[in-house]
Design a protein around this motif. Sequence first.
Motif, mmCIF file in Angstrom:
data_model
loop_
_atom_site.group_PDB
_atom_site.id
_atom_site.type_symbol
_atom_site.label_atom_id
_atom_site.label_comp_id
_atom_site.label_asym_id
_atom_site.label_seq_id
_atom_site.Cartn_x
_atom_site.Cartn_y
_atom_site.Cartn_z
ATOM 1 N N MET A 163 0.852 -1.200 0.000
ATOM 2 C CA MET A 163 0.000 0.000 0.000
ATOM 3 C C MET A 163 0.877 1.235 0.000
ATOM 4 O O MET A 163 1.809 1.353 0.790
ATOM 5 C CB MET A 163 -0.910 0.012 1.238
ATOM 6 N N GLY A 164 0.599 2.174 -0.924
ATOM 7 C CA GLY A 164 1.364 3.402 -0.989
ATOM 8 C C GLY A 164 1.029 4.339 0.146
ATOM 9 O O GLY A 164 0.083 4.123 0.899
ATOM 10 N N CYS A 165 1.809 5.420 0.229
ATOM 11 C CA CYS A 165 1.603 6.405 1.300
ATOM 12 C C CYS A 165 0.210 7.021 1.225
ATOM 13 O O CYS A 165 -0.458 7.204 2.233
ATOM 14 C CB CYS A 165 2.678 7.483 1.199
ATOM 15 N N GLY A 166 -0.236 7.337 -0.020
ATOM 16 C CA GLY A 166 -1.551 7.956 -0.177
ATOM 17 C C GLY A 166 -2.675 7.063 0.302
ATOM 18 O O GLY A 166 -3.585 7.514 1.015
ATOM 19 N N GLU A 167 -2.618 5.788 -0.092
ATOM 20 C CA GLU A 167 -3.664 4.855 0.326
ATOM 21 C C GLU A 167 -3.636 4.632 1.841
ATOM 22 O O GLU A 167 -4.671 4.487 2.489
ATOM 23 C CB GLU A 167 -3.506 3.517 -0.402
ATOM 24 N N PHE A 168 -2.415 4.599 2.396
ATOM 25 C CA PHE A 168 -2.276 4.423 3.851
ATOM 26 C C PHE A 168 -2.938 5.579 4.591
ATOM 27 O O PHE A 168 -3.675 5.384 5.568
ATOM 28 C CB PHE A 168 -0.788 4.334 4.213
ATOM 29 N N ILE A 169 -2.700 6.806 4.103
ATOM 30 C CA ILE A 169 -3.285 7.996 4.740
ATOM 31 C C ILE A 169 -4.805 7.968 4.631
ATOM 32 O O ILE A 169 -5.522 8.231 5.606
ATOM 33 C CB ILE A 169 -2.715 9.278 4.103
ATOM 34 N N VAL A 170 -5.309 7.638 3.424
ATOM 35 C CA VAL A 170 -6.766 7.577 3.220
ATOM 36 C C VAL A 170 -7.391 6.539 4.144
ATOM 37 O O VAL A 170 -8.440 6.767 4.737
ATOM 38 C CB VAL A 170 -7.090 7.245 1.743
ATOM 39 N N LYS A 171 -6.719 5.388 4.261
ATOM 40 C CA LYS A 171 -7.241 4.310 5.102
ATOM 41 C C LYS A 171 -7.423 4.773 6.537
ATOM 42 O O LYS A 171 -8.483 4.567 7.149
ATOM 43 C CB LYS A 171 -6.288 3.117 5.049
ATOM 44 N N TYR A 172 -6.418 5.432 7.093
ATOM 45 C CA TYR A 172 -6.501 5.806 8.503
ATOM 46 C C TYR A 172 -7.303 7.088 8.729
ATOM 47 O O TYR A 172 -7.875 7.290 9.803
ATOM 48 C CB TYR A 172 -5.098 5.888 9.111
ATOM 49 N N ILE A 173 -7.356 7.955 7.706
ATOM 50 C CA ILE A 173 -8.274 9.098 7.809
ATOM 51 C C ILE A 173 -9.701 8.580 7.875
ATOM 52 O O ILE A 173 -10.527 9.054 8.670
ATOM 53 C CB ILE A 173 -8.091 10.052 6.614
ATOM 54 N N LEU A 227 -20.024 13.314 3.543
ATOM 55 C CA LEU A 227 -19.744 13.412 2.106
ATOM 56 C C LEU A 227 -18.270 13.139 1.831
ATOM 57 O O LEU A 227 -17.920 12.381 0.911
ATOM 58 C CB LEU A 227 -20.138 14.789 1.587
ATOM 59 N N VAL A 228 -17.398 13.739 2.642
ATOM 60 C CA VAL A 228 -15.954 13.508 2.490
ATOM 61 C C VAL A 228 -15.623 12.044 2.758
ATOM 62 O O VAL A 228 -14.834 11.419 2.031
ATOM 63 C CB VAL A 228 -15.156 14.418 3.446
ATOM 64 N N ALA A 229 -16.249 11.461 3.785
ATOM 65 C CA ALA A 229 -15.983 10.058 4.117
ATOM 66 C C ALA A 229 -16.437 9.135 2.999
ATOM 67 O O ALA A 229 -15.785 8.127 2.706
ATOM 68 C CB ALA A 229 -16.704 9.690 5.411
ATOM 69 N N ALA A 230 -17.561 9.471 2.360
ATOM 70 C CA ALA A 230 -18.053 8.649 1.248
ATOM 71 C C ALA A 230 -17.048 8.661 0.093
ATOM 72 O O ALA A 230 -16.766 7.617 -0.513
ATOM 73 C CB ALA A 230 -19.413 9.158 0.781
ATOM 74 N N VAL A 231 -16.493 9.834 -0.200
ATOM 75 C CA VAL A 231 -15.497 9.944 -1.274
ATOM 76 C C VAL A 231 -14.249 9.140 -0.913
ATOM 77 O O VAL A 231 -13.702 8.389 -1.742
ATOM 78 C CB VAL A 231 -15.133 11.418 -1.528
ATOM 79 N N PHE A 232 -13.790 9.282 0.315
ATOM 80 C CA PHE A 232 -12.617 8.525 0.761
ATOM 81 C C PHE A 232 -12.896 7.027 0.719
ATOM 82 O O PHE A 232 -12.020 6.228 0.340
ATOM 83 C CB PHE A 232 -12.219 8.939 2.174
ATOM 84 N N GLY A 233 -14.098 6.627 1.132
ATOM 85 C CA GLY A 233 -14.455 5.214 1.121
ATOM 86 C C GLY A 233 -14.426 4.638 -0.284
ATOM 87 O O GLY A 233 -13.928 3.521 -0.503
ATOM 88 N N LEU A 234 -14.953 5.388 -1.250
ATOM 89 C CA LEU A 234 -14.940 4.928 -2.637
ATOM 90 C C LEU A 234 -13.518 4.863 -3.188
ATOM 91 O O LEU A 234 -13.176 3.958 -3.950
ATOM 92 C CB LEU A 234 -15.807 5.842 -3.500
ATOM 93 N N CYS A 235 -12.684 5.845 -2.811
ATOM 94 C CA CYS A 235 -11.272 5.833 -3.249
ATOM 95 C C CYS A 235 -10.545 4.612 -2.712
ATOM 96 O O CYS A 235 -9.807 3.925 -3.449
ATOM 97 C CB CYS A 235 -10.564 7.102 -2.788
ATOM 98 N N LEU A 236 -10.747 4.325 -1.423
ATOM 99 C CA LEU A 236 -10.082 3.176 -0.832
ATOM 100 C C LEU A 236 -10.631 1.877 -1.411
ATOM 101 O O LEU A 236 -9.870 0.918 -1.637
ATOM 102 C CB LEU A 236 -10.261 3.198 0.693
#
Length: 223
Positions: free
Chosen positions: A1-11, A201-210
Amino acid sequence: MGCGEFIVKYILFFANLFFALAGLVLLGLGVAAQLQIKSLGDMLAAVADGQLQIAPITAMAVGSVVFLIAFFGCCGAIRESHCMLVTFAIFMLVLMVIKIALATVIFVGMERVLAEIPKWLGDAFASDVNGFHEIEKTFKCCGPNGALSYGRIALPETCCASSPCLIINAYSGCNAVLNDFFSTFGLVIGIVAIVVGAIELVAAVFGLCLANHVRNKYRRSRY
């Protein structure tokens, strides 16, 4: 998992902890308001035609659902489950719409409720003065419009914090006290609903990205 995905996961994980707490706040506010309304007794509930209970019951229902879905989102983020993350994102979008609707109903409908409070209290006071004392005891108020509501009749003990109960040490009128109570409650619930809806709304976007990242990682692992 890259840094970006790691950050999204824990956010996403910590955002869901916030949602869980926000859900508990909504639930607690709804329970507190419902207990206050219940303490008014059947007399005021009858003349108000159940309108006072709409916002507390809705807040309790939405708060409970938010808490459950937030727990679901935490599990999806930690386990990196595509199905759970997509389901979570859909629920977040639905809840966001519900929050906006709840805030709209509260801000629009509260004015009508506040305008009706003097009529409800006046009817309750005229129909059962003794029963009205329960409202005075709960909200620490006196008569619909203060001590003068009793005219020449001696003030009941529920109108004052200490004895003897006189005009000079009587509480304010119940109209003003209940107006302040429901105004504050409606404002707090509305603001919490709007803030949580925006974060959802932000969480939904992050959830779809992850979820997209998890799906792509699964596809790469097959080759």
